[in-house]
Design a protein around this motif. Sequence first.
Motif, PDB file in Angstrom:
ATOM      1  N   GLU A  58       0.830  -1.206   0.000  1.00  0.00           N
ATOM      2  CA  GLU A  58       0.000   0.000   0.000  1.00  0.00           C
ATOM      3  C   GLU A  58       0.867   1.259   0.000  1.00  0.00           C
ATOM      4  OE1 GLU A  58      -3.385   2.150   2.798  1.00  0.00           O
ATOM      5  OE2 GLU A  58      -3.307  -0.043   2.726  1.00  0.00           O
ATOM      6  N   ALA A  64      -0.182  -8.084  -0.517  1.00  0.00           N
ATOM      7  CA  ALA A  64      -0.657  -7.423  -1.736  1.00  0.00           C
ATOM      8  C   ALA A  64      -1.834  -8.181  -2.337  1.00  0.00           C
ATOM      9  CB  ALA A  64       0.473  -7.323  -2.750  1.00  0.00           C
ATOM     10  N   ASN A  65      -2.901  -7.450  -2.645  1.00  0.00           N
ATOM     11  CA  ASN A  65      -4.059  -8.018  -3.311  1.00  0.00           C
ATOM     12  C   ASN A  65      -3.691  -8.402  -4.742  1.00  0.00           C
ATOM     13  OD1 ASN A  65      -6.363  -7.015  -5.348  1.00  0.00           O
ATOM     14  ND2 ASN A  65      -7.297  -8.094  -3.628  1.00  0.00           N
ATOM     15  N   SER A 108      -4.786  -5.960  -7.388  1.00  0.00           N
ATOM     16  CA  SER A 108      -3.970  -4.758  -7.283  1.00  0.00           C
ATOM     17  C   SER A 108      -2.623  -4.962  -7.976  1.00  0.00           C
ATOM     18  CB  SER A 108      -3.747  -4.404  -5.811  1.00  0.00           C
ATOM     19  OG  SER A 108      -2.903  -3.277  -5.676  1.00  0.00           O
ATOM     20  N   GLN A 119      -6.420  -2.729  -3.340  1.00  0.00           N
ATOM     21  CA  GLN A 119      -5.650  -3.055  -2.153  1.00  0.00           C
ATOM     22  C   GLN A 119      -6.371  -2.644  -0.870  1.00  0.00           C
ATOM     23  OE1 GLN A 119      -3.019  -4.823  -1.850  1.00  0.00           O
ATOM     24  NE2 GLN A 119      -2.674  -4.500   0.339  1.00  0.00           N
TER      25      GLN A 119
END
Length: 302
Positions: A95, A252-253, A256, A292
């Motif tokens: 992020e 981390a997504n 994303s 995210q």
Amino acid sequence: MDLMDIILEGECSSELPKRHNEVYIKRFFPKDDVHEEELFFTELEVHTSIEHDNIVTLIGFCVEGFEMILVTEKCSNTLQEYLGNVRTMRTLTWEKRLKICIDLAHALSYLHSEMEEKKMIIHNNINHHRFGWDENLVAKIDDFEFAAFLPPNQNDEVLCKRTNFESKYHVDPEFEKTGKLKKESDVYSFGVVLLEILCGRYAFDQSYLNESEKGLVHVARQNFCNGTIEEMIDLILKEETGIKSYNPNRGANKDSLHTFMKVANQCVAETQDHRPTMKVVLDELKKALIFQVCEVRLCMYS
């Protein structure tokens, strides 16, 4: 008001400047290099033409004989210091990395298409040396000595022959070949920085040079085409993403990551015509951040 008026006004001003904890003092040496005076005035003109939260602020300057000095605010952290250092990179969650990239994209988008009177500035020297952020994670761009101004109604390019580059691995190959500098040249260089932030290594890291003399970009393009780009992700991000159910603020997504990787790959397209504008890059990075943030909130409330 032209540049000389601004200089005279600056020399005569009695106002005290805003205090800064740290400053960056940059000296130019026109006595030793005839190009230094031009570089000084180019950078000074940029700073006196713009005002943006994600561009370092000019604090003062000196023009006295052969002495030419610029004083700007100094970021407490620089991307150069973080890349390749496991200890420091570990402090940058996904992020945080996204927010830094978005700030920098804001600055470049402003220079390319959001200035008053429809003027445009091409930075022309984007690499990891140019970026830093303060203690509040506000990222900024600095060093504009090679910048190019494009006035209104001029073609969206300028001939700019340069033979020396601070990092050849960040240079737009089409610009290097033709000398035609366009805002897409900044987009390419920014794309290289995005890949460095994704992979946690310099573009000229030996691991990439072992695969290709062109470094990170060429290796990333090949992996993207082969569907193996995720193998290049910074090991720290891989570890955190693998355990994100236990530490959602760091992992981390996937959506994303994929959004980020896709736009980074588009930025480093071989030809200028195939690259997105900085406005598009900014929108995609914002989309990656939304993916995210939503993932983190879902994990927190599930």
